[in-house]
Structures are given as structure tokens and as C-alpha cells.
Design a protein around this motif. Structure first.
Motif, short mmCIF file in Angstrom:
data_model
loop_
_atom_site.label_atom_id
_atom_site.label_comp_id
_atom_site.label_asym_id
_atom_site.label_seq_id
_atom_site.Cartn_x
_atom_site.Cartn_y
_atom_site.Cartn_z
N ILE A 191 0.83 -1.22 0.00
CA ILE A 191 0.00 0.00 0.00
C ILE A 191 0.86 1.27 0.00
O ILE A 191 0.63 2.17 -0.82
CB ILE A 191 -0.98 -0.03 1.18
CG1 ILE A 191 -1.96 -1.19 1.01
CG2 ILE A 191 -1.72 1.29 1.30
CD1 ILE A 191 -2.96 -1.32 2.14
N PRO A 192 1.87 1.42 0.88
CA PRO A 192 2.70 2.63 0.79
C PRO A 192 3.47 2.73 -0.53
O PRO A 192 3.64 3.83 -1.06
CB PRO A 192 3.67 2.47 1.98
CG PRO A 192 2.98 1.56 2.93
CD PRO A 192 2.21 0.62 2.08
N GLY A 193 3.90 1.57 -1.08
CA GLY A 193 4.62 1.62 -2.36
C GLY A 193 3.74 2.10 -3.49
O GLY A 193 4.17 2.90 -4.34
N ILE A 194 2.47 1.64 -3.52
CA ILE A 194 1.55 2.10 -4.56
C ILE A 194 1.29 3.59 -4.44
O ILE A 194 1.24 4.33 -5.43
CB ILE A 194 0.23 1.29 -4.50
CG1 ILE A 194 0.48 -0.17 -4.88
CG2 ILE A 194 -0.82 1.90 -5.41
CD1 ILE A 194 -0.74 -1.05 -4.73
N LEU A 199 2.27 9.08 -6.72
CA LEU A 199 2.75 10.46 -6.58
C LEU A 199 3.90 10.74 -7.53
O LEU A 199 4.04 11.86 -8.04
CB LEU A 199 3.18 10.72 -5.13
CG LEU A 199 2.07 10.74 -4.09
CD1 LEU A 199 2.66 10.97 -2.70
CD2 LEU A 199 1.04 11.80 -4.41
N ILE A 200 4.74 9.72 -7.80
CA ILE A 200 5.83 9.91 -8.75
C ILE A 200 5.30 10.08 -10.17
O ILE A 200 5.80 10.89 -10.95
CB ILE A 200 6.81 8.72 -8.67
CG1 ILE A 200 7.53 8.71 -7.31
CG2 ILE A 200 7.83 8.78 -9.80
CD1 ILE A 200 8.40 7.50 -7.09
N LEU A 201 4.24 9.33 -10.51
CA LEU A 201 3.68 9.40 -11.87
C LEU A 201 2.80 10.63 -12.09
O LEU A 201 2.46 10.94 -13.24
CB LEU A 201 2.86 8.15 -12.16
CG LEU A 201 3.62 6.84 -12.33
CD1 LEU A 201 2.64 5.72 -12.65
CD2 LEU A 201 4.66 6.96 -13.45
N ALA A 202 2.41 11.30 -11.02
CA ALA A 202 1.46 12.42 -11.16
C ALA A 202 1.95 13.51 -12.12
O ALA A 202 1.18 13.97 -12.96
CB ALA A 202 1.15 13.01 -9.78
N PRO A 203 3.22 13.97 -12.06
CA PRO A 203 3.64 15.02 -13.01
C PRO A 203 3.62 14.57 -14.46
O PRO A 203 3.48 15.41 -15.36
CB PRO A 203 5.07 15.35 -12.55
CG PRO A 203 5.16 14.87 -11.16
CD PRO A 203 4.27 13.68 -11.09
N TYR A 204 3.76 13.25 -14.71
CA TYR A 204 3.76 12.76 -16.09
C TYR A 204 2.34 12.52 -16.60
O TYR A 204 2.11 12.53 -17.81
CB TYR A 204 4.56 11.47 -16.18
CG TYR A 204 5.99 11.63 -15.75
CD1 TYR A 204 6.95 12.12 -16.62
CD2 TYR A 204 6.40 11.30 -14.45
CE1 TYR A 204 8.27 12.28 -16.23
CE2 TYR A 204 7.72 11.46 -14.05
CZ TYR A 204 8.64 11.94 -14.95
OH TYR A 204 9.94 12.10 -14.54
N ILE A 205 1.39 12.31 -15.69
CA ILE A 205 -0.01 12.13 -16.10
C ILE A 205 -0.68 13.48 -16.32
O ILE A 205 -1.36 13.69 -17.31
CB ILE A 205 -0.77 11.29 -15.04
CG1 ILE A 205 -0.14 9.90 -14.92
CG2 ILE A 205 -2.24 11.19 -15.40
CD1 ILE A 205 -0.74 9.06 -13.82
N ASP A 206 -0.48 14.39 -15.38
CA ASP A 206 -1.08 15.72 -15.47
C ASP A 206 0.00 16.70 -15.91
O ASP A 206 0.81 17.14 -15.10
CB ASP A 206 -1.66 16.12 -14.11
CG ASP A 206 -2.34 17.48 -14.17
OD1 ASP A 206 -2.66 17.92 -15.28
OD2 ASP A 206 -2.56 18.09 -13.10
N LYS A 207 0.01 17.04 -17.20
CA LYS A 207 1.01 17.94 -17.76
C LYS A 207 0.47 19.36 -17.95
O LYS A 207 0.99 20.12 -18.77
CB LYS A 207 1.52 17.40 -19.10
CG LYS A 207 2.22 16.06 -18.97
CD LYS A 207 2.76 15.59 -20.31
CE LYS A 207 3.47 14.25 -20.18
NZ LYS A 207 4.00 13.77 -21.47
#
Length: 259
Positions: A191-194, A199-207
Motif C-alpha cells: 500500500i505505501p509503495g503504490i 505520486l511519482i507518476l502524477a507530473p507525467y499524467i497531469d502535464k
């Protein structure tokens, strides 16, 4: 289609009007107009703004074309080579260059004179200098604060007596709360890893480059869900867990939480 510059169009219209006026005056016998019509070629060339080397090339080409037209048809094969050589020599400009001026293009059509606003800065030195100054300020504040204010520590731990309930620090209570619901591998790693991976992928999803909150609904929603999820787990572990880490209501069984 290339746009003809305005000054060239005006010059062409003026030349056309003068030629029509000269023809009309010559037909009517106007001496002043006939004098204008009889203007020498040298004067016309001087009045124009055509470069001298282009005029010389034009004269040579006209002379070569006129000489070829006057010669008999029988002598055409014999004179073809000298005429071609003369035309080739006349086609070259100063220094043997063969470039030609095709058209005049307005500067506005090929140059962008408007300055574009820049909303980005370099990481070094702009961003890192600000972050380094903030880190120095926080370090100095923590050092000075720790000198004058003592930490609210409990008494020394007694290894013969385990407190009940035994709770982790408040910043780990969310993780301890997950351990009461799931397997340790799921609660401590999956759960913490997901959550961290999302959060790491957020800048690449929302540009979306906008800085306005109303334009960043995805980023704000993701961060709000993350914070509320962890805050709710911390509050449950802090105020709603009693002896044996069982669920209790603080207004009935009391508050089992110490800093």
C-alpha cells in the motif's frame, strides 16, 4: 504566392502611367510629352534604382538576342557556339557569381519581433539557491528552538513493564493502523509503495502548465486523497485505540495518547 512590396507596386503604376501619357501625347503632337517619350535609355537607367551590373547583363542579353535575330537562318549553326558563349558570359554577375534576386520580402513576414513571455527558470542557480537558503533558515531555527525549549520526553523506558496500549510515534500511527487491518507485507510494503508510485507518476499524467488551482483538478484531487487517507489513519490510531490496540471511543474510555 509572394506578396509584392508596396513601393515596387507604386513604381510600376507610375511607369505605366508615364508610358500611356507619352503615347497619348505622341499621337496628339504634344511637344512636351514627345520630349518625355524620347528620353534616352541612359537617363531612364539612371533614374531607376536597378544596380549597374544588372543593367549591363540586360544590355548584353538584348544585344545577343538581337544579333541572333538579324543573322540568316543558314548561318545559325555556325554562330550558335559564339552566341551561347556570349550569353553564358553575360549571365554571370560580378566575380562570376550567378545568383539572382527573385523578390523582395517584407521583414515582418520572416522575422518575429514580438517577445515571448518566459515562465520557466533554470534549476541552477535560481531554484537551488532559494532551497539552500530555506534549508539554512530551518536548521538555524531548529537549533535555536532546541536550546531554549526542552523536548516533551517521557521517563526512561522500563523493559520489565510494557505499556498498554503500545503505540508508535504519531507519524507512524497510520502505518500501525494498517497493520491491524492487513498482512504486514501488504500494510508495510504494497500500500505505501503504490501511493508513492502514484505520486511519482502524477507530473507525467497531469502535464497542465497552469498554476491556478481551478485548472489543476487532477493534481489537487490526488494530493487531497493522499493526505486525507493518511490523516484519517493517524487520527484513528491516536484517539480511537485503547488497551490492546482495540477500537474505543475517547469520550467513553478516555484518551490513550501521549506525545
Amino acid at each position: 504566392m509572394v506578396e509584392v512590396p508596396e513601393h515596387l507596386r507604386k513604381r510600376a503604376e507610375e511607369a505605366r502611367a508615364k508610358a500611356e501619357a507619352a503615347k497619348a501625347a505622341a499621337a496628339g503632337g504634344d511637344p512636351a510629352a514627345s520630349d518625355e517619350a524620347e528620353m534616352t535609355e541612359a537617363q531612364k537607367e539612371a533614374a531607376s534604382k536597378i544596380p549597374a551590373h544588372l543593367l549591363e547583363r540586360s544590355r548584353a542579353a538584348k544585344a545577343a538576342a538581337g544579333g541572333q535575330a538579324d543573322e540568316p537562318a543558314a548561318a545559325a549553326p555556325a554562330a550558335a557556339a559564339p552566341a551561347a558563349a556570349a550569353a553564358a558570359s553575360a549571365a554571370t554577375g560580378p566575380g562570376g557569381h550567378t545568383q539572382r534576386l527573385l523578390t523582395v520580402v517584407k521583414s515582418g513576414s520572416i522575422q518575429d519581433v514580438k517577445s515571448m513571455p518566459q515562465d520557466k527558470v533554470h534549476v541552477w542557480p535560481h531554484l537551488l539557491v532559494v532551497e539552500f537558503a530555506a534549508a539554512l533558515f530551518i536548521t538555524a531555527f531548529s537549533t535555536i528552538f532546541s536550546i531554549f525549549v526542552n523536548a516533551p520526553l517521557l521517563e526512561l523506558a522500563n523493559f520489565n513493564e510494557t505499556p498498554n496500549p503500545s503505540k508508535a510515534p504519531w507519524y507512524f500511527l497510520g502505518l500501525q493502523e494498517l497493520l491491524t487491518m492487513f498482512h504486514p507485507m501488504v500494510a508495510g510494503v504494497t500500500i505505501p509503495g503504490i501511493g508513492i508510485f502514484l505520486l511519482i507518476l502524477a507530473p507525467y499524467i497531469d502535464k497542465n502548465p497552469s498554476n491556478k488551482p481551478e485548472d489543476r483538478k487532477f493534481a489537487i484531487s490526488l494530493m487531497t486523497i493522499h493526505l486525507m487517507f493518511w490523516a484519517v489513519l493517524v487520527m484513528i490510531g491516536s484517539f480511537f485505540r485503547g488497551p490492546g490496540f482495540n477500537f474505543v471511543f475517547p469520550w467513553e474510555a478516555g484518551l490513550f495518547f501521549e506525545l
